[in-house]
Design a protein around this motif. Structure first.
Motif, PDB file in Angstrom:
ATOM      1  N   GLU A 159       4.797   2.540   5.709  1.00 15.29           N
ATOM      2  CA  GLU A 159       6.053   2.241   5.024  1.00 15.29           C
ATOM      3  C   GLU A 159       6.055   2.800   3.606  1.00 15.29           C
ATOM      4  O   GLU A 159       7.107   3.094   3.049  1.00 15.29           O
ATOM      5  CB  GLU A 159       6.261   0.722   4.997  1.00 15.29           C
ATOM      6  CG  GLU A 159       7.587   0.253   4.445  1.00 15.29           C
ATOM      7  CD  GLU A 159       7.770  -1.249   4.590  1.00 15.29           C
ATOM      8  OE1 GLU A 159       8.178  -1.883   3.596  1.00 15.29           O
ATOM      9  OE2 GLU A 159       7.502  -1.784   5.670  1.00 15.29           O
ATOM     10  N   GLY A 160       4.868   2.943   3.000  1.00 19.42           N
ATOM     11  CA  GLY A 160       4.799   3.500   1.659  1.00 19.42           C
ATOM     12  C   GLY A 160       3.771   2.790   0.803  1.00 19.42           C
ATOM     13  O   GLY A 160       3.258   1.728   1.164  1.00 19.42           O
ATOM     14  N   PRO A 161       3.455   3.349  -0.366  1.00 17.14           N
ATOM     15  CA  PRO A 161       2.446   2.764  -1.248  1.00 17.14           C
ATOM     16  C   PRO A 161       2.945   1.476  -1.896  1.00 17.14           C
ATOM     17  O   PRO A 161       4.137   1.296  -2.128  1.00 17.14           O
ATOM     18  CB  PRO A 161       2.229   3.847  -2.304  1.00 17.14           C
ATOM     19  CG  PRO A 161       3.516   4.597  -2.334  1.00 17.14           C
ATOM     20  CD  PRO A 161       4.023   4.593  -0.927  1.00 17.14           C
ATOM     21  N   PHE A 162       1.994   0.585  -2.199  1.00 22.89           N
ATOM     22  CA  PHE A 162       2.347  -0.658  -2.892  1.00 22.89           C
ATOM     23  C   PHE A 162       1.118  -1.209  -3.595  1.00 22.89           C
ATOM     24  O   PHE A 162      -0.020  -0.815  -3.305  1.00 22.89           O
ATOM     25  CB  PHE A 162       2.917  -1.709  -1.921  1.00 22.89           C
ATOM     26  CG  PHE A 162       1.966  -2.158  -0.836  1.00 22.89           C
ATOM     27  CD1 PHE A 162       1.122  -3.242  -1.034  1.00 22.89           C
ATOM     28  CD2 PHE A 162       1.927  -1.509   0.388  1.00 22.89           C
ATOM     29  CE1 PHE A 162       0.249  -3.669  -0.043  1.00 22.89           C
ATOM     30  CE2 PHE A 162       1.053  -1.928   1.400  1.00 22.89           C
ATOM     31  CZ  PHE A 162       0.217  -3.009   1.181  1.00 22.89           C
TER      32      PHE A 162
ATOM     33  N   GLY B  10      -7.965   8.046  13.179  1.00 28.03           N
ATOM     34  CA  GLY B  10      -8.084   7.418  14.494  1.00 28.03           C
ATOM     35  C   GLY B  10      -7.456   6.042  14.594  1.00 28.03           C
ATOM     36  O   GLY B  10      -7.250   5.530  15.697  1.00 28.03           O
ATOM     37  N   ALA B  11      -7.127   5.440  13.457  1.00 28.94           N
ATOM     38  CA  ALA B  11      -6.506   4.109  13.476  1.00 28.94           C
ATOM     39  C   ALA B  11      -5.066   4.171  13.962  1.00 28.94           C
ATOM     40  O   ALA B  11      -4.479   3.147  14.314  1.00 28.94           O
ATOM     41  CB  ALA B  11      -6.548   3.481  12.085  1.00 28.94           C
ATOM     42  N   GLY B  12      -4.488   5.384  13.971  1.00 22.33           N
ATOM     43  CA  GLY B  12      -3.118   5.528  14.444  1.00 22.33           C
ATOM     44  C   GLY B  12      -2.109   4.949  13.473  1.00 22.33           C
ATOM     45  O   GLY B  12      -2.317   4.933  12.257  1.00 22.33           O
ATOM     46  N   ALA B  13      -1.006   4.450  14.026  1.00 18.86           N
ATOM     47  CA  ALA B  13       0.039   3.866  13.175  1.00 18.86           C
ATOM     48  C   ALA B  13      -0.483   2.601  12.508  1.00 18.86           C
ATOM     49  O   ALA B  13      -1.262   1.851  13.091  1.00 18.86           O
ATOM     50  CB  ALA B  13       1.279   3.551  14.019  1.00 18.86           C
ATOM     51  N   HIS B  14      -0.047   2.381  11.258  1.00 19.24           N
ATOM     52  CA  HIS B  14      -0.490   1.191  10.523  1.00 19.24           C
ATOM     53  C   HIS B  14       0.600   0.731   9.573  1.00 19.24           C
ATOM     54  O   HIS B  14       1.545   1.488   9.276  1.00 19.24           O
ATOM     55  CB  HIS B  14      -1.803   1.470   9.776  1.00 19.24           C
ATOM     56  CG  HIS B  14      -1.723   2.624   8.817  1.00 19.24           C
ATOM     57  ND1 HIS B  14      -1.053   2.540   7.611  1.00 19.24           N
ATOM     58  CD2 HIS B  14      -2.241   3.879   8.880  1.00 19.24           C
ATOM     59  CE1 HIS B  14      -1.159   3.695   6.971  1.00 19.24           C
ATOM     60  NE2 HIS B  14      -1.868   4.520   7.715  1.00 19.24           N
ATOM     61  N   PRO B  15       0.526  -0.493   9.050  1.00 15.82           N
ATOM     62  CA  PRO B  15       1.593  -1.036   8.204  1.00 15.82           C
ATOM     63  C   PRO B  15       1.847  -0.228   6.933  1.00 15.82           C
ATOM     64  O   PRO B  15       2.956  -0.226   6.405  1.00 15.82           O
ATOM     65  CB  PRO B  15       1.093  -2.445   7.856  1.00 15.82           C
ATOM     66  CG  PRO B  15       0.114  -2.782   8.914  1.00 15.82           C
ATOM     67  CD  PRO B  15      -0.520  -1.500   9.315  1.00 15.82           C
ATOM     68  N   GLY B  16       0.836   0.470   6.442  1.00 16.16           N
ATOM     69  CA  GLY B  16       0.996   1.204   5.199  1.00 16.16           C
ATOM     70  C   GLY B  16       1.870   2.440   5.308  1.00 16.16           C
ATOM     71  O   GLY B  16       2.190   3.055   4.287  1.00 16.16           O
TER      72      GLY B  16
END
Length: 284
Positions: A216-219, A208-214
């Motif tokens: 882009e990929g794991p880090f 439900g949070a939708g799009a998020h900065p992560g």
């Protein structure tokens, strides 16, 4: 496994100091290589920490930079200590050494994963299924060796002086049936158990949070106890990893992690969601 100032962090610190001293002496890499009769690439790789430096090379460089006495002795000793072997050298066919060396000395670890349970939190069977899927051509011997190496890494969280570990995972991780229902039920139950450790925090970013900065990929952000050792960001990929040490890059990922924590469910609610997902696999 022992904690403390390991060889990887020592090499990184020495590299930074040698670079600083060369610049203070107003010498270029080419000038140093010419005076020491070696390649410029060797000096460059020493200063970036990509290769170690022998005590003799360190002394020669310091002499050239006008560093003598106690300061020289201390840095030459640091060069000796940086050449010691860490526990991971027993798994040199699995690890490059740099990543686990930095991880072993970190005082804080902030991880984000969108597809998999982070390596430090994986059960043996889950790790086996993940590595088998990522390396379908690996022999059984290689597979077992990689699993053992991952289990050895996990002793870090059981150390008497463990790092503060904060993992944020996407909800998709809870529903991807890695290894089958039984493996997933055990894995998710393990997450709930290990999150009871005071130094471990796990949060889930819900669908439900939708799009998020992560996205882009794991880090992974590695922090260190000494001010001289700046934070490092490790950006993961299947075949290799990228290390980011420039302050602006580290700051960007730290901000991303803060946004991910804010988008995620609180830790207690996250554990309830994980436990519910585990029960779902138990009924299959």
């Amino acid at each position: 496994m022992t904690r403390g100032h390991g060889p990887t962090v020592r090499r990184r610190r020495l590299a930074s100091e040698l670079r600083r001293l060369r610049e203070a002496a107003e010498l270029t890499i080419d000038e140093v290589s010419e005076k020491l009769e070696c390649s410029a690439s060797k000096i460059s790789r020493i200063e970036t920490g990509h290769v170690g430096v022998t005590p003799r090379d360190a002394r020669d460089m310091l002499e050239l930079y006008g560093v003598r006495g106690d300061e020289q002795d201390a840095l030459v000793q640091l060069a000796r200590e940086a050449r010691k072997r860490g526990w991971w050298h027993a798994y040199n066919e699995v690890f490059t050494g740099t990543f686990v060396g930095l991880e072993a000395d970190a005082s804080s670890l902030r991880a984000f994963q969108a597809l998999l349970v982070p390596g430090l939190l994986q059960t043996r069977h889950y790790a086996h299924a993940v590595i088998r899927a990522m390396r379908p051509d690996a022999s059984d011997t290689e597979l077992d060796r990689r699993v053992e190496a991952r289990m050895e890494r996990q002793q870090l969280l059981r150390d008497p002086h463990p790092p503060e570990y904060w993992a944020v995972i996407d909800e998709a991780v809870l529903h991807r049936a890695v290894g089958g229902a039984g493996v997933m039920a055990d894995q998710l139950a393990h997450l709930v158990r290990i999150a009871q450790l005071r130094h471990v925090t796990i949060q889930v970013v819900p669908f439900g949070a939708g799009a998020h900065p992560g996205m882009e990929g794991p880090f992974l952000i590695l922090g260190f106890p000494e001010q001289a050792d700046s934070d490092v960001v490790y950006v993961d990929s299947t075949m290799s990893g990228l290390y980011l040490e420039v302050e602006s890059d580290v700051r960007r990922y730290a901000l991303m992690f803060d946004h991910l924590r804010a988008a995620a469910l609180p830790p207690e609610d996250s554990l309830r969601v994980i436990a519910e997902a585990a029960r779902g696999f138990q009924t299959e």
